[in-house]
Design an enzyme around this catalytic site. Structure first.
Site, PDB file in Angstrom:
ATOM      1  N   ASP A  15      52.949  96.735  94.497  1.00  0.00           N
ATOM      2  CA  ASP A  15      52.477  98.103  94.275  1.00  0.00           C
ATOM      3  C   ASP A  15      52.796  99.015  95.467  1.00  0.00           C
ATOM      4  O   ASP A  15      52.992  98.548  96.580  1.00  0.00           O
ATOM      5  CB  ASP A  15      50.951  98.107  94.081  1.00  0.00           C
ATOM      6  CG  ASP A  15      50.530  97.454  92.768  1.00  0.00           C
ATOM      7  OD1 ASP A  15      51.392  96.854  92.105  1.00  0.00           O
ATOM      8  OD2 ASP A  15      49.334  97.548  92.434  1.00  0.00           O
ATOM      9  N   HIS A  28      51.831  94.146  97.845  1.00  0.00           N
ATOM     10  CA  HIS A  28      52.235  95.539  98.079  1.00  0.00           C
ATOM     11  C   HIS A  28      53.553  95.627  98.833  1.00  0.00           C
ATOM     12  O   HIS A  28      53.796  94.831  99.749  1.00  0.00           O
ATOM     13  CB  HIS A  28      51.139  96.285  98.866  1.00  0.00           C
ATOM     14  CG  HIS A  28      49.900  96.505  98.065  1.00  0.00           C
ATOM     15  ND1 HIS A  28      48.947  95.520  97.898  1.00  0.00           N
ATOM     16  CD2 HIS A  28      49.473  97.584  97.355  1.00  0.00           C
ATOM     17  CE1 HIS A  28      47.973  95.995  97.127  1.00  0.00           C
ATOM     18  NE2 HIS A  28      48.272  97.244  96.783  1.00  0.00           N
TER      19      HIS A  28
HETATM   20 ZN   LIG Z   1      48.280 100.944  94.870  1.00  0.00          ZN
END
Ligand SMILES: [Zn+2]
Length: 467
Positions: free
Chosen positions: A124, A275
């Site tokens: 992400d 991430h």
């Molecule tokens: Zn995020």
């Protein structure tokens, strides 16, 4: 001898029957339990399923780069500690229950149970300068992943979106700016960020992301309106089952990320939250070992898609009670149902040009501002012409119907040279999408001398004819 054999057979038959009865009872009882975990009456698809909660030990993620979210505060406000759970649509839950039953039966008869385990790596908040590193690791390891990208980042780094796409990874939508205050103040703001990001990605890859991941996860953020309208609009919202913990605070060390990422190696399906946003060097550092551990544990690596059963956290009391402006009926009618068409326009586009005919399947063409837009090479070559890509001038050179046409995306024009050698330049909506040139169908056919057109839409197809 015969008698004694019979005597032996009877207990076997009896014990077999007994075993079956136990099995039927166990399965039936379990199915009832399972059913009872669905809400009654079943109104929507967000029912927590306790049977699955065992493998979901995750807490809602928090992103240190957004800074608004506080799991503690949220839990206190709700009056109790809440853990997110997988939710399944009731219809699919029933199917899943049946599948589980038949699997149980199968396991009682087959010597080796078929253990099929899949891990979905998800990244992400990118793309950022970390993304290239992540892509390189994934390439070396020969595995695919899913990237939930931010529109703001994608706009600044289109080459990375293209690289993700070209390497065969999946791209999902993570909104435009990741700002919780904006996104969770009301659905229409969330929606506009989804559409904004979708357009940015579509302009780069030619494909609209249908998967959505809510910044910070849905838990504590989404109410039923968010879930319901996104589903009605054709999107699939995907949370996660395992949080690597890499965004719990700034600079979580790689060793900690690894430890949390591989905490549960028994689940048949792992959706791992990682991430690749700015500052997540430690996630990239931990990645090779994370992949190795899952490989060693026998996992296959999958990419998420909108067809699979989503993993979604339930609606927290706080999110359900939060006062937000819901969209009006008119707004829903104008935005939600038409959007679904983008993903479910199952109609092929038939093109009749002279004696030739070809069909573009749904997804092979698009409709924009009332105009069909088509990939240049596919259309021309299927209808008897030729297209050569000139990499020096970055143009497509078409030879078709006795004419030469140069399609130029940078200048947005078509240069047409007729059989008599006369040249004509027309402005045209030529676009480079991924590595393909796309043009307006009307502009292309007119340039090739195949106008005028008739168009028709039936229940089965869309059809364009040139006379
Ligand atoms: Zn995020």
């Amino acid at each position: 001898m015969k008698e004694s054999r019979k005597n032996h057979i009877r207990p076997i038959v009896l014990s077999g029957l007994l075993a079956m009865a136990v099995l039927i009872f166990a399965v039936g009882g379990w199915a009832v339990l399972y059913k009872n975990n669905l809400p009654a009456p079943v109104k929507q698809d967000l029912a927590p399923v306790a049977a699955n909660s065992g493998q979901l030990q995750t807490k809602p993620g928090s992103s240190w780069n957004a800074g608004v979210y506080s799991p503690n505060r949220l839990s206190q406000a709700a009056g109790k500690v809440m853990a997110p759970r997988m939710v399944i649509t009731p219809a699919k839950a029933a199917v899943k229950a049946e599948a589980a039953v038949s699997k149980n039966n199968a396991q009682n008869h087959l010597p080796a149970p078929n253990k099929h385990k899949t891990v979905y790596l998800t990244f992400d908040d990118g793309p950022s300068k970390i993304t290239s590193k992540v892509l390189e690791i994934l390439r070396q390891q020969g595995v695919k992943a899913t990237f939930f990208v931010l529109g703001e980042q994608a706009r600044q780094r289109p080459e990375l979106i293209n690289a993700i796409w070209e390497q065969g990874h999946s791209i999902g939508n993570h909104t435009y700016n990741h700002n919780y205050h904006d996104l969770y103040s009301g659905f229409t703001e969330f929606w506009s960020q989804i559409k904004q990001t979708e357009e940015i990605v579509r302009n780069i890859t030619g494909v609209r992301p249908q998967l959505i991941r809510a910044p910070g996860g849905t838990f504590g953020h989404f109410d039923q309106t968010y879930f319901h309208l996104l589903k009605q609009a054709g999107y699939s919202v995907m949370d996660w089952t395992v949080d690597s913990g890499d965004s719990r605070r700034k600079g979580v060390p790689a060793a900690d990320i690894l430890k949390e990422s591989v905490a549960d190696m028994n689940a048949s399906r792992v959706i791992l939250l990682l991430h690749d946003g700015g500052g997540h060097e430690q996630s990239a550092k931990a990645l090779p070992e994370i992949i190795q551990r899952y490989k060693s544990a026998g996992y296959a690596f999958g990419v998420l898609d909108a067809e699979m059963q989503p993993v979604q956290f339930r609606v927290s009391d706080a999110a359900a009670k939060a006062s937000r402006n819901g969209p009006s009926r008119d707004w829903i009618a104008a935005n939600i149902a038409p959007n679904r068409e983008l993903f479910t326009s199952g109609k092929a586009l038939a093109l009749e040009v002279g004696l030739l005919e070809t069909k573009l399947l749904p997804g092979e063409y698009s409709i924009s501002e009332g105009q069909y837009r088509v990939p240049l090479r596919a259309v021309v070559e299927r209808l008897g012409g030729r297209v050569n890509w000139d990499s020096a001038s970055r143009t497509g050179k078409v030879v078709w119907n006795g004419r030469a046409i140069i399609a130029d995306a940078a200048r947005k024009q078509l240069t047409i040279t007729g059989a008599d050698g006369r040249q004509q330049v027309r402005s045209a909506d030529v676009q480079m999408i991924g590595s393909s040139l796309w043009v307006s169908l009307r502009g292309l056919l007119e340039a090739a001398g195949h106008a005028p057109l008739t168009t028709a839409v039936t229940i089965d197809e869309r059809r364009v004819k040139t006379l």
